[in-house]
Design a protein around this motif. Structure first.
Motif, mmCIF file in Angstrom:
data_model
loop_
_atom_site.group_PDB
_atom_site.id
_atom_site.type_symbol
_atom_site.label_atom_id
_atom_site.label_comp_id
_atom_site.label_asym_id
_atom_site.label_seq_id
_atom_site.Cartn_x
_atom_site.Cartn_y
_atom_site.Cartn_z
ATOM 1 N N ASP A 156 8.325 -12.734 3.246
ATOM 2 C CA ASP A 156 7.526 -12.239 4.359
ATOM 3 C C ASP A 156 8.118 -10.963 4.949
ATOM 4 O O ASP A 156 7.399 -10.004 5.246
ATOM 5 C CB ASP A 156 7.395 -13.288 5.465
ATOM 6 N N GLU A 157 9.449 -10.948 5.142
ATOM 7 C CA GLU A 157 10.108 -9.774 5.717
ATOM 8 C C GLU A 157 9.935 -8.552 4.826
ATOM 9 O O GLU A 157 9.629 -7.459 5.322
ATOM 10 C CB GLU A 157 11.597 -10.058 5.951
ATOM 11 N N LYS A 199 -5.083 -1.067 4.582
ATOM 12 C CA LYS A 199 -3.868 -1.736 5.064
ATOM 13 C C LYS A 199 -3.787 -3.179 4.580
ATOM 14 O O LYS A 199 -2.725 -3.623 4.135
ATOM 15 C CB LYS A 199 -3.786 -1.668 6.587
ATOM 16 N N PRO A 255 3.143 -3.447 6.271
ATOM 17 C CA PRO A 255 2.914 -4.387 7.377
ATOM 18 C C PRO A 255 1.476 -4.908 7.411
ATOM 19 O O PRO A 255 0.542 -4.188 7.076
ATOM 20 C CB PRO A 255 3.211 -3.558 8.623
ATOM 21 N N ALA A 256 1.351 -6.164 7.799
ATOM 22 C CA ALA A 256 0.020 -6.749 7.951
ATOM 23 C C ALA A 256 -0.712 -5.984 9.040
ATOM 24 O O ALA A 256 -0.146 -5.684 10.086
ATOM 25 C CB ALA A 256 0.135 -8.226 8.315
ATOM 26 N N HIS A 309 -1.062 -4.642 1.931
ATOM 27 C CA HIS A 309 -0.269 -5.811 2.326
ATOM 28 C C HIS A 309 -0.406 -6.933 1.288
ATOM 29 O O HIS A 309 0.586 -7.524 0.856
ATOM 30 C CB HIS A 309 -0.716 -6.296 3.708
ATOM 31 N N SER A 342 -3.226 -5.167 12.161
ATOM 32 C CA SER A 342 -3.720 -5.891 13.328
ATOM 33 C C SER A 342 -5.223 -6.031 13.181
ATOM 34 O O SER A 342 -5.835 -5.408 12.316
ATOM 35 C CB SER A 342 -3.379 -5.108 14.600
ATOM 36 N N HIS A 358 2.483 -8.277 -1.347
ATOM 37 C CA HIS A 358 2.753 -9.719 -1.359
ATOM 38 C C HIS A 358 2.729 -10.245 -2.797
ATOM 39 O O HIS A 358 3.634 -10.967 -3.231
ATOM 40 C CB HIS A 358 1.701 -10.420 -0.491
ATOM 41 N N THR A 411 7.591 -8.035 2.513
ATOM 42 C CA THR A 411 6.179 -7.657 2.498
ATOM 43 C C THR A 411 5.848 -6.840 3.736
ATOM 44 O O THR A 411 5.231 -5.769 3.638
ATOM 45 C CB THR A 411 5.272 -8.907 2.437
ATOM 46 N N ASN A 412 6.271 -7.307 4.908
ATOM 47 C CA ASN A 412 5.958 -6.611 6.159
ATOM 48 C C ASN A 412 6.742 -5.313 6.330
ATOM 49 O O ASN A 412 6.284 -4.404 7.014
ATOM 50 C CB ASN A 412 6.167 -7.534 7.353
ATOM 51 N N LYS A 413 7.899 -5.212 5.688
ATOM 52 C CA LYS A 413 8.675 -3.964 5.726
ATOM 53 C C LYS A 413 7.973 -2.884 4.899
ATOM 54 O O LYS A 413 7.881 -1.732 5.310
ATOM 55 C CB LYS A 413 10.082 -4.219 5.172
#
Length: 190
Positions: free
Chosen positions: A128-129, A104, A136-137, A108, A139, A112, A131-133
């Motif tokens: 950022d949006e 993950k 996702p980074a 990510h 947890s 990026h 990349t996370n779409k």
């Protein structure tokens, strides 16, 4: 920042240095390529061609970055090419080998860097949006690298446990930020 949260950067950097560099270069999975193309085709219609032409390799273990994108031209030339909608030239993405077993965080970081390679040079809200779409980074619970880096950060501070003044309960520190209440008696901590 108080002295309890001062990080020993040398210990932090040494963790990254001890990672062996794999023989095979990093690869972009077909599933990740598809997500990138489907999520960015309006902004970057030629992204699939760009992905095929990217050179992927591992960063040196001595590097403290998780990923970096390098271009063949200088900054002014890149912006001129971007403005004129010309190909940006040869692009190399380097990924730190610490990510090899953390899918993950690897994905990510790779997304990026691919967005930088596509012409999104600046770190912006859109960058950022997207990349996370796409990837996702992770947890802390999903990333062994993030958990290990957190443990290093905590272990390099001078506070390894906390004690409640009300009930004298002592617990091992597992977060970087001091909790507001005691986990046993729920009294406010000072």
């Amino acid at each position: 920042m108080d002295s309890s949260n001062k990080i020993d950067l040398e210990k932090f950097a040494n963790y990254m240095k001890n990672i062996p560099i794999p023989e095979d270069p990093p690869i972009i999975s077909n599933e990740l390529k598809e997500k990138i193309v489907n999520s960015t085709k309006e902004e970057f219609p030629k992204i699939s061609t760009l992905i095929e032409k990217l050179e992927l390799c591992w960063l040196s273990s001595n590097d403290n970055r998780l990923g970096v994108t390098t271009f063949s031209g200088d900054y002014n030339e890149l912006y001129r090419k971007k403005r004129l909608n010309l190909p940006l030239g040869p692009i190399k993405i380097k990924i730190h080998p610490v990510l090899i077993d953390d899918e993950k965080l690897f994905n990510h970081t790779l997304v990026h860097e691919i967005l930088h390679a596509s012409g999104m040079f600046e770190h912006s809200e859109t960058h950022d949006e997207l990349t996370n779409k796409i990837a996702p980074a992770p947890s802390l619970s999903e990333s062994i690298v993030l958990r290990y880096l957190q443990a290093i950060m905590i272990s390099t501070t001078n506070v390894l446990s906390w004690e409640c003044d009300n009930c004298n309960y002592i617990w091992t520190r597992n977060t970087f930020i001091k909790p507001n209440v005691c986990p046993k008696c729920s009294s406010l901590l000072k």
